[in-house]
Write a protein that holds these residues in place. Structure first.
Motif, PDB file in Angstrom:
ATOM      1  N   LYS A 141      49.918 139.808  40.117  1.00  0.00           N
ATOM      2  CA  LYS A 141      50.747 140.702  39.320  1.00  0.00           C
ATOM      3  C   LYS A 141      49.886 141.374  38.258  1.00  0.00           C
ATOM      4  O   LYS A 141      49.250 140.694  37.447  1.00  0.00           O
ATOM      5  CB  LYS A 141      51.888 139.922  38.661  1.00  0.00           C
ATOM      6  N   ALA A 164      49.730 144.686  35.334  1.00  0.00           N
ATOM      7  CA  ALA A 164      50.427 145.713  34.562  1.00  0.00           C
ATOM      8  C   ALA A 164      49.442 146.820  34.213  1.00  0.00           C
ATOM      9  O   ALA A 164      48.313 146.546  33.791  1.00  0.00           O
ATOM     10  CB  ALA A 164      51.013 145.114  33.291  1.00  0.00           C
ATOM     11  N   LYS A 202      47.692 156.582  38.818  1.00  0.00           N
ATOM     12  CA  LYS A 202      48.745 155.666  39.259  1.00  0.00           C
ATOM     13  C   LYS A 202      48.746 155.540  40.779  1.00  0.00           C
ATOM     14  O   LYS A 202      48.838 154.433  41.329  1.00  0.00           O
ATOM     15  CB  LYS A 202      50.107 156.155  38.771  1.00  0.00           C
ATOM     16  N   GLU A 204      47.878 152.003  42.748  1.00  0.00           N
ATOM     17  CA  GLU A 204      48.835 151.414  43.681  1.00  0.00           C
ATOM     18  C   GLU A 204      48.244 151.294  45.079  1.00  0.00           C
ATOM     19  O   GLU A 204      48.485 150.291  45.778  1.00  0.00           O
ATOM     20  CB  GLU A 204      50.115 152.253  43.686  1.00  0.00           C
ATOM     21  N   GLU A 215      50.393 143.500  43.128  1.00  0.00           N
ATOM     22  CA  GLU A 215      51.631 144.209  42.815  1.00  0.00           C
ATOM     23  C   GLU A 215      51.478 144.848  41.436  1.00  0.00           C
ATOM     24  O   GLU A 215      51.318 144.158  40.427  1.00  0.00           O
ATOM     25  CB  GLU A 215      52.805 143.228  42.803  1.00  0.00           C
ATOM     26  N   THR A 275      52.764 146.969  38.269  1.00  0.00           N
ATOM     27  CA  THR A 275      53.926 147.404  37.485  1.00  0.00           C
ATOM     28  C   THR A 275      53.451 148.402  36.442  1.00  0.00           C
ATOM     29  O   THR A 275      52.470 148.151  35.739  1.00  0.00           O
ATOM     30  CB  THR A 275      54.605 146.207  36.794  1.00  0.00           C
ATOM     31  N   TRP A 276      54.157 149.553  36.351  1.00  0.00           N
ATOM     32  CA  TRP A 276      53.678 150.641  35.502  1.00  0.00           C
ATOM     33  C   TRP A 276      54.468 150.740  34.207  1.00  0.00           C
ATOM     34  O   TRP A 276      55.692 150.635  34.195  1.00  0.00           O
ATOM     35  CB  TRP A 276      53.761 151.984  36.232  1.00  0.00           C
ATOM     36  N   MET A 322      55.033 144.931  27.636  1.00  0.00           N
ATOM     37  CA  MET A 322      54.058 144.372  28.575  1.00  0.00           C
ATOM     38  C   MET A 322      53.541 143.021  28.059  1.00  0.00           C
ATOM     39  O   MET A 322      53.436 142.042  28.817  1.00  0.00           O
ATOM     40  CB  MET A 322      52.882 145.344  28.755  1.00  0.00           C
ATOM     41  N   GLN A 344      55.271 139.567  28.646  1.00  0.00           N
ATOM     42  CA  GLN A 344      55.376 139.045  29.999  1.00  0.00           C
ATOM     43  C   GLN A 344      54.047 138.447  30.459  1.00  0.00           C
ATOM     44  O   GLN A 344      53.020 138.618  29.811  1.00  0.00           O
ATOM     45  CB  GLN A 344      55.805 140.171  30.951  1.00  0.00           C
ATOM     46  N   TRP A 373      50.989 138.164  33.208  1.00  0.00           N
ATOM     47  CA  TRP A 373      50.288 138.976  34.203  1.00  0.00           C
ATOM     48  C   TRP A 373      48.997 138.284  34.601  1.00  0.00           C
ATOM     49  O   TRP A 373      48.403 137.544  33.809  1.00  0.00           O
ATOM     50  CB  TRP A 373      49.958 140.364  33.630  1.00  0.00           C
TER      51      TRP A 373
END
Length: 339
Positions: free
Chosen positions: A48, A50, A65, A69, A78, A80-81, A98, A101, A103
């Protein structure tokens, strides 16, 4: 679908399918990427990550971006933006979110230096590798980011300015339209511009106002300039988006004799250079920086690559000046998220 599009799609699908099936080592080795790193980097479980950059309204950020990705899928990440929205306050709120959380790693391009230090430090203290992209989050001696991936912005500003000055014969009137003044990339581009201009005593700088990467602001500035200044020989813009927005104003005013230089070498600018609407641009490798952040983060997590040892604290990611001669090749590299 054209043959080129089919080839591009086939290549991307092959790489992603092979990586998912565990064959990334051979394929990436064939692309010149260290097979040992590829084997170590490919995670068996999804990671994960960010990401945040200055604002997806900017084409450079939007392309970044896409690249993050795509490389993320290849390396089982994975993404997350958290969109910066070209606003320091809004990006700070996003990065605060951000930082609340967990990461495996994060990558950030700050809208302005010093605006994100506290939440980024919180993530670093939690053991999360933080990759700094394109512009300094804070001076490298003040914050322990995993690595800083960025071009030499002073070189980019100087190289395009030099090309413009040469093209107008070392004399005339020029304007620089800056990005956001708190952005260290913009600061470097301005320094490069100023260093070159000092060498040309017969060139007068009419204005250097910032437009904050905002195409509407750039257009408004140039409405004013074209009314105020009957002679403008060349213009240097801190990114292509602003350059092309200003070109539309020039075209409407029948002032297309002004030579235009930009930064980023985004596809619309490459086309504009090929067609003669822009004189030159220089590649700020969005794909290389954002894709490189994926590889740096994955290597840190899966291969134990250490900051300052396995990866340098500062990685220079320069791209070339783009003219008609190399425009097609640059477009191909971008189509495949390589530069």
């Amino acid at each position: 679908m054209s043959g080129t599009e089919k080839s591009s799609t086939t290549r991307r699908n092959l790489l992603q399918a092979a990586a998912t099936g565990g064959a990334a080592t051979a394929l990436l080795g064939g692309l010149g990427i260290n097979p040992a790193l590829a084997a170590a980097a490919r995670s068996e479980k999804p990671l994960k990550a960010a990401f945040s950059n200055a604002g997806l309204q900017a084409t450079w950020c939007a392309q970044g971006k896409q690249a993050a990705e795509w490389w993320g899928k290849l390396f089982n990440v994975e993404v997350t933006w958290f969109d910066g929205q070209l606003d320091a306050v809004k990006q700070r709120a996003a990065i605060d979110n951000m930082a609340s959380q967990k990461w495996d790693f994060v990558a950030i391009q700050a809208f302005g230096i010093g605006t994100l230090t506290q939440p980024v430090q919180k993530m670093i203290d939690a053991g999360i590798p933080v990759i700094d992209m394109d512009t300094l989050i804070a001076p490298l001696d003040q914050i322990k980011v995993h690595s800083f991936l960025a071009p030499d912005n002073e070189f980019m500003g100087a190289s395009v300015t030099q090309a413009l000055c040469n093209a107008i014969g070392g004399k005339g009137k020029v304007i620089m339209t800056q990005g956001a003044l708190g952005h260290t990339g913009a600061q470097g581009r301005a320094k490069g511009f100023e260093t070159v201009i000092k060498q040309f005593p017969n060139i007068e700088v009419l204005d250097t106002q910032p437009a904050d990467w905002d195409v509407s602001k750039a257009a408004r500035l140039w409405e004013t300039y074209l009314t105020k200044y009957p002679q403008i020989d060349a213009a240097f813009f801190h990114n292509d988006d602003m350059a092309l927005a200003a070109y539309n104003i020039m075209k409407a005013r029948n002032r297309t004799n002004i030579l235009i230089g930009g930064v980023d070498a985004m596809p619309p600018a490459i086309q504009a250079v090929s067609e003669g609407r822009m004189f030159a641009t220089v590649r700020n490798p969005s794909c290389g920086i954002h894709g490189g952040a994926i590889i740096a983060g994955v290597a840190a997590v899966t291969a134990g690559e250490k900051s300052g040892q396995g990866i340098p604290k500062h990685v220079i990611t320069d791209g070339p000046v783009v003219t008609k001669a190399n425009a097609a090749g640059m477009q191909w590299m971008e189509d495949h998220f390589l530069i």
